[in-house]
Design an enzyme around this catalytic site. Sequence first.
Site, short mmCIF file in Angstrom:
data_model
loop_
_atom_site.label_atom_id
_atom_site.label_comp_id
_atom_site.label_asym_id
_atom_site.label_seq_id
_atom_site.Cartn_x
_atom_site.Cartn_y
_atom_site.Cartn_z
N GLU A 53 0.86 -1.18 0.00
CA GLU A 53 0.00 0.00 0.00
C GLU A 53 0.90 1.23 0.00
OE1 GLU A 53 -3.00 -2.21 3.18
OE2 GLU A 53 -2.14 -0.24 3.65
N ASP A 64 -3.62 8.15 11.52
CA ASP A 64 -2.28 7.57 11.58
C ASP A 64 -1.58 7.92 12.87
OD1 ASP A 64 -2.32 6.45 8.95
OD2 ASP A 64 -2.09 8.47 8.15
#
Length: 271
Positions: A53, A64
């Site tokens: 990815e 994140d």
Amino acid sequence: MSGNVELLNAALAQARAENRAALVGYLPAGFPTVDGGIAACTALLESGCDVVEVGLPHSDPVLDGPVIQTADDIALRGGVRIADVLRTVREAHAATGKPVLVMTYWNPVDRYGAERFAEEMAAAGGAGCILPDLPVEESEGWRKAAERAGLATVFVVAPSSQDARLARITAAGSGFVYAASLMGVTGTRESVGREARDLVTRTRTTTQLPVCVGLGVSNPAQAAEVAQFADGVIVGSAFVKRLLDAGDDLETGLAQVRALAGELAAGVRRV
């Protein structure tokens, strides 16, 4: 659906045929530089990852952790653009023949144009997109563009997702289901592992798609543990940290991510 998504489907099916989980790596484009990021993504695919990815760096990566936020900041300060993300996909895929996805927040794609982004992703050899903040209810336009381009649309589910919600999400997705949880926090790892296993079990009752788990896995033992109940093990921050720790020494960073990919690949192959 045909096109590039078939490469992703084949890679996941091959892992299943080998009675193991797939290893899915993640790195942001443009980190530590555009060329360095391409080299790193290629290194992952050459050293044991079945799928990679490529992250599209975002100025406010709310989903994140601090490691990926740091890498995103480096990439953004380096001037990374969507064209660089697409180039990363193109070159990593061309070098290895393996499936490469883009993981991105929805806003950059929306601004760029969903049709344009899907077409250019497909032209670059990309296999699909993971859009963690795109609600399934608002995804039809993107999904149609992706399907026309032969791309998978991977949706994210979480332990908080109710069963009816899981069914709705998995019915709309393709490629695989990204099951997001947390792991590795001192004192909570055992319970969180059970939570992830439960999420995979619940998700599998709603879909035939493979279920891949992103859990903060950072070593072969954790990879082996998750591989016992998931179709794929997703590793991101651990790879990013190896590159961050190497500083300006790209060759050392690449050697480190190659080594980690090999160790994790051995982990997902443990029976």
